[in-house]
Motif scaffolding. Structure first.
Motif, short mmCIF file in Angstrom:
data_model
loop_
_atom_site.label_atom_id
_atom_site.label_comp_id
_atom_site.label_asym_id
_atom_site.label_seq_id
_atom_site.Cartn_x
_atom_site.Cartn_y
_atom_site.Cartn_z
N SER A 590 0.87 -1.18 0.00
CA SER A 590 0.00 0.00 0.00
C SER A 590 0.90 1.22 0.00
CB SER A 590 -0.86 -0.08 1.28
OG SER A 590 -1.38 1.16 1.64
N ALA A 592 1.68 3.39 1.85
CA ALA A 592 1.55 3.72 3.26
C ALA A 592 2.80 3.21 3.95
CB ALA A 592 0.31 3.07 3.84
N GLY A 593 2.84 3.40 5.23
CA GLY A 593 3.96 2.88 5.99
C GLY A 593 5.17 3.77 5.86
N PHE B 461 -6.59 -1.18 4.29
CA PHE B 461 -5.51 -2.04 4.74
C PHE B 461 -4.80 -1.29 5.87
CE2 PHE B 461 -1.04 -3.39 4.24
CZ PHE B 461 -1.22 -4.75 4.43
N ILE B 463 -2.12 -0.17 8.65
CA ILE B 463 -0.74 -0.15 9.12
C ILE B 463 -0.69 0.87 10.24
CG2 ILE B 463 1.66 0.37 8.58
CD1 ILE B 463 1.17 -0.27 5.73
N VAL B 522 -2.60 4.60 9.36
CA VAL B 522 -3.49 4.79 8.21
C VAL B 522 -4.61 5.76 8.54
CG1 VAL B 522 -5.19 3.68 6.75
CG2 VAL B 522 -2.95 2.67 7.00
N LEU B 600 5.07 -1.88 15.47
CA LEU B 600 4.40 -1.79 14.17
C LEU B 600 3.34 -2.88 14.08
CD1 LEU B 600 4.51 -0.45 11.27
CD2 LEU B 600 5.96 -2.37 10.62
N ARG B 602 0.74 -4.45 10.98
CA ARG B 602 0.08 -4.34 9.67
C ARG B 602 -0.77 -5.56 9.36
NH1 ARG B 602 4.35 -5.49 4.98
NH2 ARG B 602 6.07 -6.27 6.24
N LYS B 605 -2.15 -9.68 4.00
CA LYS B 605 -2.79 -9.70 2.68
C LYS B 605 -3.06 -11.17 2.34
CE LYS B 605 -1.96 -5.38 0.88
NZ LYS B 605 -2.70 -4.58 -0.07
#
Lengths: 768, 768
Positions: A590, A592-593, B461, B463, B522, B600, B602, B605
């Motif tokens: 994505s 993002a991050g 998604f 994060i 996000v 972190l 996430r 997927k």
């Protein structure tokens, strides 16, 4: 990590990242800030140098329209109201005594500055005058009035021990540093000649363009302070202790700072602003005038007696040095400055037998603290003036005498400290050559002088952290606790990040310095940021690089060690490289991050080192001057000045030159113009009319600044600290040149026209 | 890491860390900020629902005293002026057409709001009116005027494919989501009964107490924005693209936010404020009125046709669901909301054959975007109302019918998604019990209703990063990108840190949210912060803990695995424990330094998952209502409401209850009071007088909120997301209770007294 072949961003004279902002007036300084509901503070200061505080009654002042509150000693007793950089000898406002003219007695908070000013006059204060001491001589005289009635004196005895610091108990000496090496008595006995001289250095002020200013805001159990300071974390720690808060509840934010030079280290205006906000629960701005900054912090006046034994052919055998540093009414950083003055009194020379005694002395004058040069300036003035005296008396060329005695690269300064990390001769010869040393001046009243000095890096054990945050487009934000005081770290540290991450400078931003979120840093001081913070920043960037490469390896299906970074792309064994944003998007799945990298630097500790921690690096300054003295007026014309500094590797050469030139100009001010003048305990010249700092027209007519780059520093890409070195030799280089020009040796600064003229007259009339 | 025996701070109803600040009015919101030189913006909005923009001439307005500049379409062409959460169909100000009443046409910047307001009237705009479409029916009618003249439609076909989304090319349908499972035709053939109903949901507004507000400040090539928003990083990314800046040159700071509910996700007021600042080079404040917020973003009105096939004994066999979502004049998050509405239309039940078609449709009304419940609210109203219709028609108890069909824990919602992570029966039975379900109401006009629903967690998604910074006294600052919108994450996340580090809550502070320094997140949405950010925060705290323990092991001379943390001390195999500050000082060799921990989270997927990523957790809501309908007035009296939510582990039970109750109250508003009313394209009630949101007097007379805690969530200590679950079942629970009370089924909301009264009259007159 492979050795980088060539630097692309670091090592270039990139334009300052804050340049446009500053020259267009858009850069935000603390004084520019406005907070909703903000009120304004003014400080009532003692008109007397020394007095017992009999009464402080603020009732009339509090009744004035517009006045919100008045802070007096009655308000602060529930706080840990005593503070200080080394001793807790200062209080938010005076409690029992006032100790100098300018000592804060009370503070008014009002809706505007005019009302606050007016209210100052309505505070009833009754003083009982006490006899003051306003000089080192008065302060150390037997039976002198005591500035502080303390019974103890802190003493540090290092190396060969001698002396009895207990003798200073119950005197105005508040700190004693003794260092011995070898047997100095034998050293003098073995010497062919022993020279003893006394030098004096006056009280001078930092004169930052921006006077001290801070805004404090107490909200619930949380204190936020915006301030012009050089050590926000240290300030945070002090304020937390003062208001009995966890460190996480005190937030210090540092906007741009308009000059510091050490004067904005440690605690200054912030306790008064914070205490007023604590009392009134409003944002409080306290902005000092220039005169008030003069009454806040200064450099230590010093008296340095230096006795050096030499062989006939000019080898230094022994040195005894007795230093008195006038720390004013409160210790501030005085003990540390005094310790450094003592430690640095050895100079860049090999002297087997040494005895140093350094004393910090209280007087009823403005406190003295950290100031660019930090104790070195005073002792360099002494030892480098004396080197010329020795050369003259022995009939040896002053350059030859120095070359004969300079420490060599790798040699110990003192046992256990970092060995000398550069070739001291290199810079001195460079300066001598630029000065055309061998060639005698072609005109009368002209002369040349040289000086050379060395200082260890800084007064505190250094810890610096940094964070680099690479966003999903590959651009990066740097979090660093180094304060942009004007010396250029935003640019230099951004260059380090750009270099490590193969980015262009415009992709790097430096985050606002905020103790809540910025990694810890001890302070912005001691010419150390590029080295110390530079390493932390470099490591943080390398940490990001590592994460980026690992992600790239995954995304590109290549091994990490086959990958390199170039111009914002990751290059593998084939193809044209993949831009960072694509790597990051593919890796995180994505757009993002981000990658967050951390870096930390801390000094080593060592019981063997005289000061407990081997110096991070040695800062070296070499200077040479050519002057012409006007026999009619005593004016010293600075025909030429040459400065050299050992920078290891200049991250930004133009900025380094600017720092060096700025340092020299500081030295010119101290040497020729500046002195705070006291009469009856009153400071007579706390303003730019009566206190003269050099301006552009005081620049040397010819001015060279050489950077010596051997990559011999411990910092990023071999960088070393610089910025103070330029300042240190100035006074003695000029003093030596004046002696060379007119045959008169000056022991006191500044070399103002009246002083020089009088000396010329005295010499004439004595017929010598 | 060993399993913690008992929680001490997490899991307690600790007082909100921002409570005192907020109730005393000291908490700082964007509207409270003042910047030096700040100017004020006002927006000229279209008075027409649909028109071509012939002329926009700002010259007269620019001549008005006090006006600094006017932003029109002529100014923005050098920017990437088109933006949008999903499609770039919106522009900073209108360029070619206006598409709804309220569409920004120009913006004035002036020294005060009055001057800006006056100048709006001096902007000459010429429109060429176009026929509008203001409802789903008008928009999808053949030959309808087009809101956007685009040729494409984005379509997502998942599962068993069918349909031909190409047919929507050149229509007002801007997004299509199709999902198929099994063979729905056969499913209906095998069914004993097939029921088909159409439900409608009206256009409603978030009505945050704080309308949209932002301040933008362009300085050189750096943009800083303070704004009331829920997704600062996303906003930063949009603004960077718009102004062609690296992400590191755009800084978004989020003070406290006075309510969001999805209405402050994505880009709202910020582009206008930023563009004005870009043009005028001054700080710009743009604060919308309540009416303007009504004209900025809303919830999607929906039409849901739902057809369900069942066996005689009540097993669901097949469902076909056709959903139209009215996304207004611009897509905003509409396509994502529509996708989720489609995906969530299956409900918490086992239905082997499914076909869903969901459409986002442009109309000439205020854009609709994210809103608490995000597509679920509309479809839950439909499927849970229909469940009662089915029960009634089959003669089965509504609770029994649900229990028979509920998915079991561990069962697939759809293949590839996270299996159902809780016992759906547990909550439903809890609600039924609290409602005394089996007992018939004792009075006439009274009835009971139940509803149950499930939603996957969120539209993006996820994060999330977090940093915890432990200072030398052991206190800690948390850096988190989760926005405190009022939902309590400052407290809950601080509790997670306190728990992991064995600190008390008053030792934890949460840093200001600033994209420059705060780790990426996000967005604050989808009930996910406690889980998603909670895990990042927990990991960051654990990282600090690890560093602290390693330091302690060194300092204390013990093995790491023998050490534990308790009440601010490290305990080893012997002794009373060593306070953190001592460990840190000894480890760093100075009262300095700190530990920085990173965390972190996430999402995973998966190509197997219908939406590409298995849901982080399932949010479940169960609700039950008992009502009394006044036959004379049509007023629905809410005698009792029972809500249950599956929270896994409540980090702060009181806050969870508050969230759940708040969610229910939102649902009550939608069910009984709220509707944006249009006439001739004009919104008639954009204010609190004419648009009614529930207040305290609209609370149910008896109100229960149950938290179900089985530690079955993926978040810290077993937590799951909550906060939307309470809202989802309200409409159908009340609708079902009303049907139970008076035998009338409502298909449209809200159930206002006139609507109910008319239905009662109609029923009376039809004699049924």
């Amino acid at each position: 990590m492979k050795k980088r072949q060539a630097l692309t961003v670091a090592g270039t004279s990139a334009a300052r990242v804050d340049g446009v902002e500053k020259v267009t007036g858009r850069a935000v300084y603390t004084g520019d800030l406005e907070l909703p509901g903000m009120a304004f503070a003014k400080v009532l200061r003692s008109p007397l140098p020394h007095a017992r505080l009999v009464k402080v009654d603020a009732r009339r002042a509090e009744g004035l329209p517009g006045v919100l509150t008045v802070l007096t000693r009655d308000d602060i007793r529930s706080l840990n109201y005593r503070y200080g950089a080394t001793y807790k000898d200062q209080s938010i406002v005076a409690v029992d005594k006032v100790r100098y003219v300018g000592d804060p007695v009370a503070a008014v908070l009002a809706v505007d500055e005019a009302a606050a000013d007016e209210a100052l006059g309505l505070i009833d204060v009754e003083y009982e005058e006490l006899p003051p001491v306003t000089s080192i001589e008065e302060a150390i005289a037997p039976g002198a009035p005591l500035v502080h009635e303390t019974e103890s004196v802190k003493a540090e005895l290092r190396g060969v021990r001698y002396g009895a610091p207990e003798r200073f108990k119950g005197t105005n000496v508040c700190y004693y540093f003794g260092y011995g090496q070898g047997d100095v008595t034998t050293g003098f006995e073995k010497s062919d000649c022993v020279f003893e001289d006394v030098f004096r250095f006056p009280k001078v002020q930092h004169y930052s363009l921006e006077p001290h200013v801070s805004i404090a805001h107490f909200q619930g159990d949380r204190l936020t302070v915006w301030t012009s300071c050089q050590d926000p974390f240290n300030l945070r720690d002090h304020l937390a202790a003062m208001f009995k808060l966890p460190l996480s509840r005190v937030r210090v934010i540092v906007p741009y700072v308009g000059g510091g030079y050490g004067g904005k280290l440690y605690v200054k205006t912030e306790p008064i602003a914070a205490a007023l906000s604590w009392k009134a629960r409003r944002p409080v701005k306290l902005a000092l005038s220039v005169e008030e900054s003069f009454k806040t912090i200064t450099r230590h006046p010093a008296r340095v007696r230096i006795k050096t034994g030499v062989t006939r052919d000019g080898r230094l055998l022994a040195r005894e040095c007795e230093i008195y540093m006038d720390t004013g009414a409160y210790a501030d950083a005085g003990p540390r400055v005094t310790q450094k003055a003592g430690y640095r009194a050895l100079g860049p020379y090999r002297i087997p037998q040494v005895r140093v005694e350094a004393h910090a002395v209280y007087t009823n004058t403005v406190p003295a603290g950290a100031f660019r040069g930090f104790g070195s300036v005073q002792v360099t003035w002494a030892y480098e003036s004396q080197m010329d005296l020795i050369a003259e008396r022995l009939g040896i060329d002053a350059l030859e005498l120095r070359l004969k005695n300079l420490l060599q690269k790798g040699e110990d300064y003192t046992p256990g400290d970092t060995p000398v990390d550069c070739d001291l001769k290199e810079g001195l010869l460079k300066v001598a050559r630029a000065l055309d040393w061998k060639r005698k001046p072609t005109k009368p009243y002209r002369g040349k002088g040289l000086a050379c000095c060395i200082k260890d890096a800084g007064g505190t054990f250094k810890i610096a952290g940094a964070t680099v945050k690479m966003s999903s487009d590959g651009s990066a934000v740097l979090l660093t606790g180094t304060v942009e005081v004007g010396q250029g770290p935003r640019t230099a540290l951004s260059q380090v990040v750009a270099e490590e991450l193969a980015l262009s400078l415009d992709q790097i931003a430096v985050a606002e310095l905020d103790t809540d979120v910025t990694p810890y840093d001890v302070s912005t001081s001691a010419s150390s940021s590029t080295t110390v913070m530079g390493l932390a920043v470099q490591r943080a960037a390398q940490d990001v690089k590592k994460q980026l490469l690992q992600a790239a390896a995954k995304v590109m299906g290549e091994k990490v060690d086959r990958l390199t970074l170039k111009a914002g792309k990751v290059h593998g064994s084939k193809g044209k490289g993949v831009p960072y944003d694509k790597i990051i998007a593919d890796y995180f799945g994505s757009r993002a991050g981000e990658f967050i990298g951390k870096g930390l630097y801390r000094d080593k500790k060592s019981k063997r080192a005289v000061l407990g921690s081997p110096t991070t690096f040695w800062e070296v300054g070499w200077g040479g001057a050519e002057v012409e003295v006007d026999p009619e007026t005593g004016v010293i014309r600075l025909l030429k000045y040459v400065s050299a500094s050992d920078v290891g590797k200049a991250i930004n050469p133009m900025q380094c030159e600017g720092q060096d030139e700025g340092g020299v100009l500081f030295g010119i001010g101290h040497t020729l113009y500046e002195e705070m003048i006291y009469q009856d305990g009153q400071l007579l010249n706390p303003n730019l009319i009566d206190y003269r700092v050099p301006t552009f027209r005081h620049l040397p007519e010819e001015f060279h600044s050489f950077l010596i780059e051997n990559r011999n520093g411990p910092g990023p890409f071999g960088a070393k600290g610089m910025g103070e070195g330029g300042l240190l030799p100035v006074a003695s280089a000029i003093g030596n040149a004046v002696a060379n020009a007119v045959g008169i040796r000056f022991y006191d600064l500044p070399l103002t026209p009246p002083r020089v003229w009088r000396a010329l007259r005295a010499k004439e009339s004595s017929g010598t």
